[in-house]
Design a protein around this motif. Structure first.
Motif, short mmCIF file in Angstrom:
data_model
loop_
_atom_site.label_atom_id
_atom_site.label_comp_id
_atom_site.label_asym_id
_atom_site.label_seq_id
_atom_site.Cartn_x
_atom_site.Cartn_y
_atom_site.Cartn_z
N GLU A 28 0.87 -1.17 0.00
CA GLU A 28 0.00 0.00 0.00
C GLU A 28 0.90 1.21 0.00
OE1 GLU A 28 -0.50 2.33 2.82
OE2 GLU A 28 1.14 1.39 3.93
N GLU A 33 -7.05 4.16 4.59
CA GLU A 33 -6.98 4.04 3.12
C GLU A 33 -5.98 2.95 2.71
OE1 GLU A 33 -8.56 4.30 0.00
OE2 GLU A 33 -9.39 5.60 1.54
N LYS A 41 -7.25 -0.64 3.25
CA LYS A 41 -8.11 -1.12 2.14
C LYS A 41 -7.26 -1.76 1.04
CE LYS A 41 -11.99 2.09 2.23
NZ LYS A 41 -12.47 3.31 1.54
N GLN A 42 -6.14 -1.11 0.74
CA GLN A 42 -5.25 -1.66 -0.30
C GLN A 42 -4.66 -3.00 0.15
OE1 GLN A 42 -2.27 1.21 -1.72
NE2 GLN A 42 -3.60 2.91 -1.16
N GLU A 56 -6.96 -5.97 -0.27
CA GLU A 56 -7.04 -6.53 -1.62
C GLU A 56 -5.91 -7.52 -1.91
OE1 GLU A 56 -7.48 -3.11 -4.23
OE2 GLU A 56 -9.22 -2.56 -2.98
N LYS A 57 -4.71 -7.20 -1.40
CA LYS A 57 -3.55 -8.06 -1.69
C LYS A 57 -3.39 -9.22 -0.72
CE LYS A 57 -0.98 -4.80 -4.43
NZ LYS A 57 0.06 -3.81 -4.46
#
Lengths: 207, 207
Positions: free
Chosen positions: B74, B107, B110-111, B114-115
């Motif tokens: 991120e 923020e 959140k990234q 996803e990973k």
């Protein structure tokens, strides 16, 4: 504080693993806030045992009538006597917001899983399980016979733990106690739980 | 002991909630076995800061080249500077069996989700959230203006915590620290984790 429904905590595991000792350590700890669900039995009250503390002592007829009324979360017969967990105490105590703790046999835990799938199932495992590698690969001191026996045992225990949420290895009673407490504490912090509590709070405020 | 892959632990929450203070308390505790993932930044190194301890200090060109090579879990830009979590350190450290700890903004979390959807996401919430009821229903000392503001804030925070596994209320730094440690400890005892580790062990032995 808004009281929310308590958790149902089920500690089980193979016989001889030390469930009773860990349970005693948990309830000897003044920090423990769970309530212990006292079992009901038809076996004779032994000297020093107190009705309603160690067990609820019932006659066979009383017990069987309660079975018919579906008043047990789980029950079983051992050596001609019944042992069971009365459902009313568990439900009422959880409704009051307290966590209820059951220490029961693997067979009983299966029955609880059917009635309370949302309960917290903790499997107490013998330390042998983690010593497997050392013992087996380790210094080659074990005979093939012993190794084969260990592998069979380990597989059997792996299959038993299948229905559980957590596995605590009982290497040391105080450590096992702390681990169980930690699992319960973490469960109270699960987002769904905190969130639904807070949402209820906001709804109440908005009304 | 068989080393198993470590956990990725993400501590996040609204700005100003005290993430950094809780993170410091965690790493000041000699019992903490997690590894802290050091962020990378393009901002100027301040006096007393050590490269590779406080941050990895990089030029804008270096950072942007790493972005292009997809080398961040991120990253984000604040006030003209980049901040990010390099992926290699995290992956290598987890492979070695260590838990890796990130303390990042909502923020960024959140990234990461996803990973690394399997990571452990912990939301640090302000204590106001639990004081809602007292404050709002309590003694009627707050104006409607204050109450409405509190409700809006609480709703916003509830929506933020949606992607997280656990919520820790930051009432006290030491307590919050202990709670985070407990969540991580409990995660290591999850049945799937223990079971897969033991199954691997048995397979190795059988081969």
């Amino acid at each position: 504080m808004t009281s929310d429904k308590g958790l149902l905590i089920v500690l089980s595991g193979p016989s001889g693993v030390g469930k009773g000792t860990v349970r005693k350590a948990i309830f000897d700890d003044p920090d423990t806030a769970f309530k212990y669900s006292i079992s009901m039995t038809t076996r004779r009250q032994r000297e020093g045992e107190v009705d309603g503390v160690d067990y609820f002592f019932k006659t066979k007829e009383e017990f069987e009538s309660l079975i018919e009324q579906d008043k047990f979360i789980e029950y079983a017969e051992y050596v001609g006597n019944y042992y069971g967990t009365p459902i009313d105490y568990v439900k009422e105590t959880m409704e009051k917001g307290y966590d209820v703790f059951l220490e029961i046999e693997v067979e009983g835990a299966k029955q609880v899983r059917e009635k309370f799938p949302e309960a917290l199932f903790i499997f107490l495992a013998p330390p042998d399980l983690t010593q497997l590698e050392e013992r087996l690969i380790g210094r080659g001191t074990d005979s093939m016979e012993v190794i084969r026996h260990r592998i069979r045992e380990a597989k059997r225990e792996l299959n038993l733990m299948n229905l559980y949420d957590y596995v605590v290895i009982n290497e040391d009673v105080q450590q096992a106690k702390r681990r169980v407490q930690c699992i319960v504490e973490a469960s109270h912090m699960k987002r769904e739980r905190v969130e639904s509590k807070l949402r209820k709070l906001l709804l109440e405020v908005n009304n």
